[in-house]
Structures are given as structure tokens and as C-alpha cells.
Design a protein around this motif. Structure first.
Motif, short mmCIF file in Angstrom:
data_model
loop_
_atom_site.label_atom_id
_atom_site.label_comp_id
_atom_site.label_asym_id
_atom_site.label_seq_id
_atom_site.Cartn_x
_atom_site.Cartn_y
_atom_site.Cartn_z
N GLN A 27 -60.93 8.12 -0.50
CA GLN A 27 -62.29 8.63 -0.43
C GLN A 27 -63.29 7.73 -1.16
N HIS A 28 -62.89 7.12 -2.29
CA HIS A 28 -63.84 6.41 -3.15
C HIS A 28 -63.60 4.90 -3.29
N TYR A 29 -62.52 4.39 -2.72
CA TYR A 29 -62.19 2.97 -2.90
C TYR A 29 -63.32 2.06 -2.42
N SER A 44 -62.17 -10.71 -3.33
CA SER A 44 -60.84 -10.52 -3.90
C SER A 44 -60.90 -10.03 -5.34
N VAL A 45 -61.84 -10.56 -6.11
CA VAL A 45 -62.00 -10.12 -7.50
C VAL A 45 -62.48 -8.68 -7.54
N ALA A 46 -63.40 -8.33 -6.65
CA ALA A 46 -63.90 -6.95 -6.58
C ALA A 46 -62.76 -5.99 -6.26
N GLU A 47 -61.88 -6.37 -5.35
CA GLU A 47 -60.74 -5.51 -5.00
C GLU A 47 -59.78 -5.36 -6.17
N ASP A 48 -59.55 -6.46 -6.90
CA ASP A 48 -58.68 -6.38 -8.08
C ASP A 48 -59.27 -5.45 -9.13
N ILE A 49 -60.56 -5.57 -9.36
CA ILE A 49 -61.21 -4.71 -10.35
C ILE A 49 -61.20 -3.26 -9.89
N ALA A 50 -61.38 -3.02 -8.59
CA ALA A 50 -61.33 -1.65 -8.05
C ALA A 50 -59.95 -1.04 -8.30
N GLN A 51 -58.91 -1.82 -8.10
CA GLN A 51 -57.56 -1.32 -8.38
C GLN A 51 -57.40 -0.97 -9.86
N GLU A 52 -57.96 -1.80 -10.71
CA GLU A 52 -57.92 -1.54 -12.15
C GLU A 52 -58.64 -0.23 -12.48
N VAL A 53 -59.76 0.02 -11.81
CA VAL A 53 -60.52 1.25 -12.02
C VAL A 53 -59.67 2.46 -11.63
N PHE A 54 -58.96 2.36 -10.52
CA PHE A 54 -58.14 3.49 -10.09
C PHE A 54 -56.91 3.68 -10.97
N VAL A 55 -56.42 2.62 -11.57
CA VAL A 55 -55.34 2.78 -12.55
C VAL A 55 -55.87 3.55 -13.76
N LYS A 56 -57.11 3.23 -14.18
CA LYS A 56 -57.71 3.97 -15.28
C LYS A 56 -57.91 5.43 -14.90
N ALA A 80 -66.28 -4.46 -14.35
CA ALA A 80 -66.77 -5.71 -13.75
C ALA A 80 -67.46 -6.58 -14.80
N TYR A 81 -68.31 -5.97 -15.62
CA TYR A 81 -68.97 -6.75 -16.67
C TYR A 81 -67.97 -7.27 -17.70
N ASN A 82 -66.98 -6.48 -18.02
CA ASN A 82 -65.92 -6.95 -18.93
C ASN A 82 -65.20 -8.15 -18.33
N HIS A 83 -64.95 -8.08 -17.03
CA HIS A 83 -64.30 -9.20 -16.33
C HIS A 83 -65.15 -10.47 -16.43
N ILE A 84 -66.45 -10.32 -16.19
CA ILE A 84 -67.36 -11.48 -16.25
C ILE A 84 -67.38 -12.06 -17.66
N ARG A 85 -67.46 -11.20 -18.68
CA ARG A 85 -67.46 -11.70 -20.06
C ARG A 85 -66.16 -12.42 -20.38
N THR A 86 -65.05 -11.86 -19.92
CA THR A 86 -63.75 -12.48 -20.16
C THR A 86 -63.69 -13.85 -19.48
N GLU A 87 -64.18 -13.93 -18.25
CA GLU A 87 -64.18 -15.19 -17.52
C GLU A 87 -65.07 -16.23 -18.22
N LYS A 88 -66.23 -15.80 -18.70
CA LYS A 88 -67.12 -16.73 -19.41
C LYS A 88 -66.45 -17.28 -20.66
N ARG A 89 -65.79 -16.39 -21.42
CA ARG A 89 -65.10 -16.84 -22.63
C ARG A 89 -63.97 -17.80 -22.27
#
Length: 182
Positions: A27-29, A44-56, A80-89
Motif C-alpha cells: 500500500q505505501h511502498y 536504486s538508492v531510493a528503493e534501498d532506503i525505502a526497504q530500510e524504512v519498512f524494516v524500521k 534519506a537525509y541521514n544517507h546523504i550525510r553519511t555519503e558526504k562524510r
């Protein structure tokens, strides 16, 4: 583990838990992927993050969530913002490491060359008269003409001329020293 699932989803057996979660996922993916895609700009990154959201979501007590789309959106955006910050670091560390590796060898060569230059300048200064040496050192140490004149007991109006002549003598001596080394 089964007790935890039963508590989280308030259902009596594994199949109903899985069915309820599967229904929420279907319903919400797409909503979650769209929200994340606006931020990360890569499918692909958006899909990975979406999966992470559903695990949470799977590990969250559903009874505490009043607005499922709102909760999913908030968690998706934060993830998503956490992912971006992690990637920048990660990129910053990687760039810093590459810079260190690249400049490490050059720095040794540059340091050696710089030390040689300092030694040559020092040798050349020592060949000059005390007055020329002092005037040049004071000028390049940040002293004003007035301070140099007062310190050396010379007319302030003479400092410019004396400096120009001292520079010429320094340059001539320095160039002669460089020619001798070849």
C-alpha cells in the motif's frame, strides 16, 4: 522472537503478521520511494532506503503510529537525509585520504626543496653587509620604514633607497650562488 513479533503487530500468528506487513508494504511502498527519490535523486538508492524504512516499521509497535503515511514519510525523509550525510562524510574521508596519499610524497620533496631554498637565502643574507641584512630582514618581518629608520639610526626618507639597493645586492649574490652550484 515470535513473542516480539506478536507484541509488535498485535496479531496471534506469524502468517497474519506477515500478511498485515505485506499489505502495508504494498500500500505505501511507492509513496515512500517517491518521497525518498525527491531527496536522493537515484532510483536504486531510493528503493534501498525505502526497504530500510519498512524494516524500521516492522520493528515498531504499530499501535504507536496514528498516521501511517505521515509516519512513513517522516521516517523516509529522515533516513534519506541521514544517507546523504553519511555519503558526504564518506566522500570527504575518501578525498582527504586521497589528498594525503597524493601530497604525502610531494610534501617530502617540497619540504626538502623548501629547506634548500631557506639555506640558500640564509647563506646569501650572511654574505651581505650587516646593515643590508638587517634592513631586509626587518622589512620582510613586517617592520615599517619608520621602525627600521629608528632602529638603525637612519633617516626615514633613506630607507626606500637603502632597501632597493639591498634587494639588488641580495639578488645578485643569490644568482651568483645558484650559478656556482651548477
Amino acid at each position: 522472537m515470535m513473542e516480539v513479533k506478536a507484541n509488535l503487530w498485535d496479531n496471534s500468528n506469524d502468517s497474519s503478521i506477515e500478511d498485515a506487513f505485506q499489505e502495508l508494504f504494498q500500500q505505501h511502498y511507492s509513496l515512500v520511494v517517491r518521497k525518498v527519490l525527491v531527496i536522493v535523486k537515484e532510483q536504486s538508492v531510493a528503493e534501498d532506503i525505502a526497504q530500510e524504512v519498512f524494516v524500521k516499521l516492522y520493528h515498531t509497535d504499530r499501535k504507536t503510529i496514528n498516521n501511517m503515511p505521515g509516519w512513513l514519510t517522516k521516517v523516509a525523509v529522515n533516513t534519506a537525509y541521514n544517507h546523504i550525510r553519511t555519503e558526504k562524510r564518506h566522500h570527504a574521508r575518501k578525498n582527504k585520504q586521497q589528498m594525503y596519499e597524493t601530497n604525502g610524497v610531494e610534501s617530502l620533496e617540497d619540504s626538502y626543496t623548501q629547506l634548500e631554498d631557506i639555506h640558500e637565502v640564509h647563506k646569501t643574507l650572511m654574505k651581505l653587509s650587516e646593515r643590508d641584512r638587517d634592513i631586509l630582514i626587518m622589512k620582510y618581518s613586517g617592520f615599517s620604514y619608520e621602525e627600521i629608520a629608528k632602529n638603525k639610526g637612519i633617516e626615514k626618507l633613506s630607507i626606500g633607497t637603502l632597501l632597493a639597493r639591498a634587494k639588488q645586492r641580495f639578488k645578485k649574490s643569490y644568482m651568483e650562488g645558484r650559478r656556482e652550484q651548477r
